[in-house]
Design an enzyme around this catalytic site. Structure first.
Site, PDB file in Angstrom:
ATOM      1  N   LYS A 191      38.351  42.409  40.996  1.00 60.23           N
ATOM      2  CA  LYS A 191      39.538  41.606  41.289  1.00 60.23           C
ATOM      3  C   LYS A 191      40.762  42.319  40.733  1.00 60.23           C
ATOM      4  O   LYS A 191      40.839  42.599  39.542  1.00 60.23           O
ATOM      5  CB  LYS A 191      39.402  40.225  40.665  1.00 60.23           C
ATOM      6  CG  LYS A 191      40.645  39.377  40.852  1.00 60.23           C
ATOM      7  CD  LYS A 191      40.417  37.947  40.444  1.00 60.23           C
ATOM      8  CE  LYS A 191      41.692  37.142  40.647  1.00 60.23           C
ATOM      9  NZ  LYS A 191      41.510  35.744  40.246  1.00 60.23           N
ATOM     10  N   ARG A 201      49.270  30.932  44.243  1.00 60.11           N
ATOM     11  CA  ARG A 201      49.816  30.376  42.994  1.00 60.11           C
ATOM     12  C   ARG A 201      50.822  29.276  43.284  1.00 60.11           C
ATOM     13  O   ARG A 201      50.966  28.331  42.514  1.00 60.11           O
ATOM     14  CB  ARG A 201      50.423  31.495  42.146  1.00 60.11           C
ATOM     15  CG  ARG A 201      49.342  32.450  41.651  1.00 60.11           C
ATOM     16  CD  ARG A 201      49.906  33.480  40.693  1.00 60.11           C
ATOM     17  NE  ARG A 201      48.924  34.523  40.420  1.00 60.11           N
ATOM     18  CZ  ARG A 201      49.202  35.633  39.740  1.00 60.11           C
ATOM     19  NH1 ARG A 201      50.421  35.830  39.257  1.00 60.11           N
ATOM     20  NH2 ARG A 201      48.266  36.527  39.523  1.00 60.11           N
ATOM     21  N   LYS A 248      38.449  41.584  45.790  1.00 59.52           N
ATOM     22  CA  LYS A 248      39.603  40.719  46.028  1.00 59.52           C
ATOM     23  C   LYS A 248      40.877  41.389  45.560  1.00 59.52           C
ATOM     24  O   LYS A 248      40.882  41.856  44.431  1.00 59.52           O
ATOM     25  CB  LYS A 248      39.374  39.423  45.256  1.00 59.52           C
ATOM     26  CG  LYS A 248      40.505  38.445  45.362  1.00 59.52           C
ATOM     27  CD  LYS A 248      40.231  37.297  44.451  1.00 59.52           C
ATOM     28  CE  LYS A 248      41.431  36.367  44.503  1.00 59.52           C
ATOM     29  NZ  LYS A 248      41.352  35.329  43.527  1.00 59.52           N
TER      30      LYS A 248
HETATM   31  C1  PBG Z   1      42.591  32.572  39.820  1.00 56.29           C
HETATM   32  C2  PBG Z   1      42.444  32.815  41.250  1.00 56.29           C
HETATM   33  C3  PBG Z   1      43.448  33.411  42.026  1.00 56.29           C
HETATM   34  C4  PBG Z   1      42.984  33.402  43.334  1.00 56.29           C
HETATM   35  C5  PBG Z   1      41.719  32.808  43.350  1.00 56.29           C
HETATM   36  N1  PBG Z   1      41.379  32.462  42.032  1.00 56.29           N
HETATM   37  C6  PBG Z   1      44.808  33.883  41.687  1.00 56.29           C
HETATM   38  C7  PBG Z   1      45.080  34.674  40.516  1.00 56.29           C
HETATM   39  O1  PBG Z   1      44.227  35.407  39.982  1.00 56.29           O
HETATM   40  O2  PBG Z   1      46.216  34.580  40.066  1.00 56.29           O
HETATM   41  C8  PBG Z   1      43.788  33.936  44.468  1.00 56.29           C
HETATM   42  C9  PBG Z   1      43.412  33.564  45.823  1.00 56.29           C
HETATM   43  C10 PBG Z   1      44.430  33.818  46.857  1.00 56.29           C
HETATM   44  O3  PBG Z   1      45.491  34.440  46.634  1.00 56.29           O
HETATM   45  O4  PBG Z   1      44.169  33.367  47.982  1.00 56.29           O
HETATM   46  N2  PBG Z   1      41.551  32.647  38.985  1.00 56.29           N
END
Ligand code: PBG
Length: 329
Positions: A191, A201, A248
């Protein structure tokens, strides 16, 4: 080569990669019960559903053939604090949502994010010390307890999205100790510290929590410049006991998906994140891209690079098209 591309029939016979309904996981944003669904401003057609409506929506999606949903709670600011204490509240919105969907849809696979960002006042995925360093081991301890609560509520797959070190092993041990031997771990293994999470967010309100600048999670999320480190990090999750690995964002990191496809035989998931979804919508609205063909190409690219599963905000719409008999799948 053009003989192989002569007409649609030939091209279909020779097609190497397909997008299938069975590949898709639909994310769903859930807010407390009561009131109306609210569309997320930066994500056309994506709503924050009040709990009871979220259950109905999951029922509708399941009837279209969706096999799995990934739940994301929208926690009201008054429940957030520095440590994200509300995460472990046994009556939390998250746990109630899992229970309600589990009860209504015993067969639907429920994927539940494990991280603290929906619950913290600052929007970080873990608990920061006074000096700003997000405390790894303290966070992992809380996440392990959270994962057990989620499994107990009925989650099939817990999906740690926090990028702390050692969390997969800690979560596996906690699940096993509590008897949840059949709860799987879908690790957000690679990630990245990405700007493509912006609209998400917005959706869960962790952006507002973080203030006016884009919250930098570079202390724990991967550096977008580092493919070797990404593969290392993902393979550590595999060693720690992850059942499936996720990359991701998806589209901007096809190289990582492909490298992982060559380095592990575990199932791979790609998360086509909010920013990838929103930019296709935005360009289509401007008349600069053809919506449907860009959307389908963006998903096919993830399959081609090696994804078995795709989390995508396009999932319900594609399921509806396939159910209506006019999908490409
Ligand atoms: C947070 C989380 C995020 C997403 C999924 N789980 C955002 C982040 O790490 O700030 C992002 C998913 C998306 O942008 O569609 N644990």
């Amino acid at each position: 080569m053009r003989r192989l591309r002569r007409n649609p029939q030939t091209r279909e016979l020779l097609r190497e990669t397909w997008l299938r309904l069975e590949d898709l996981v639909a994310p769903v944003f859930i807010k407390p019960p009561g009131g109306e669904p609210e569309e997320v401003g930066s994500m056309p057609g994506v709503f924050r559903y009040p709990l009871e409506r979220a259950v109905e929506e999951c029922q509708r999606w399941a009837s279209l053939g969706i096999r799995a949903v990934a739940l994301f709670p929208v926690i009201p600011p008054e429940f957030k604090d520095h440590e994200g204490t509300y995460a472990l509240n046994p009556e939390s919105l998250t746990l109630n949502a899992i229970r309600a969907i589990r009860q209504a849809l015993p067969e639907l696979v429920i994927v539940m994010d494990v991280a603290l960002d929906p619950y913290t006042s600052h929007g970080h995925d873990g608990i920061p010390r006074e000096d700003g360093w997000v405390d790894n081991d303290r966070t992992v301890e809380v996440l392990s307890r959270l994962a057990v609560l989620q499994a107990e509520a009925g989650a099939d797959w817990v999906a740690p999205s926090d990028m702390m070190d050692g969390r997969v092993q800690a979560i596996r041990e906690s699940l096993d100790d509590a008897g949840f031997i059949n709860t799987s771990i879908l690790a957000y293994a690679a990630k990245f510290n990405s700007a493509y999470y912006g609209p998400f967010r917005d959706a869960i309100g962790s952006k507002k929590a973080a203030g006016s600048t884009y919250l930098d999670k570079g202390q724990y999320q991967l550096d977008p410049a580092n493919p070797r480190q990404a593969v290392m990090d993902a393979l550590i999750d595999a060693e720690e006991g992850a059942d499936m690995l996720m990359v991701k964002p998806g589209g901007p990191y096809l190289d990582i998906l492909h490298r992982l496809r060559l380095s592990t035989d575990l199932p791979l998931a790609a998360y086509q994140v909010s920013g990838e979804f929103s930019q296709i919508h935005a360009a289509a609205r401007m008349g600069w891209l053809d919506y449907r063909s860009t959307r389908d190409e963006s998903l096919l690219a993830l399959k081609r690079a090696g994804a078995d599963l795709i989390l995508s905000y396009f999932a319900p719409e594609i399921a509806a098209e396939i159910a209506a008999g006019n999908g490409n799948g």
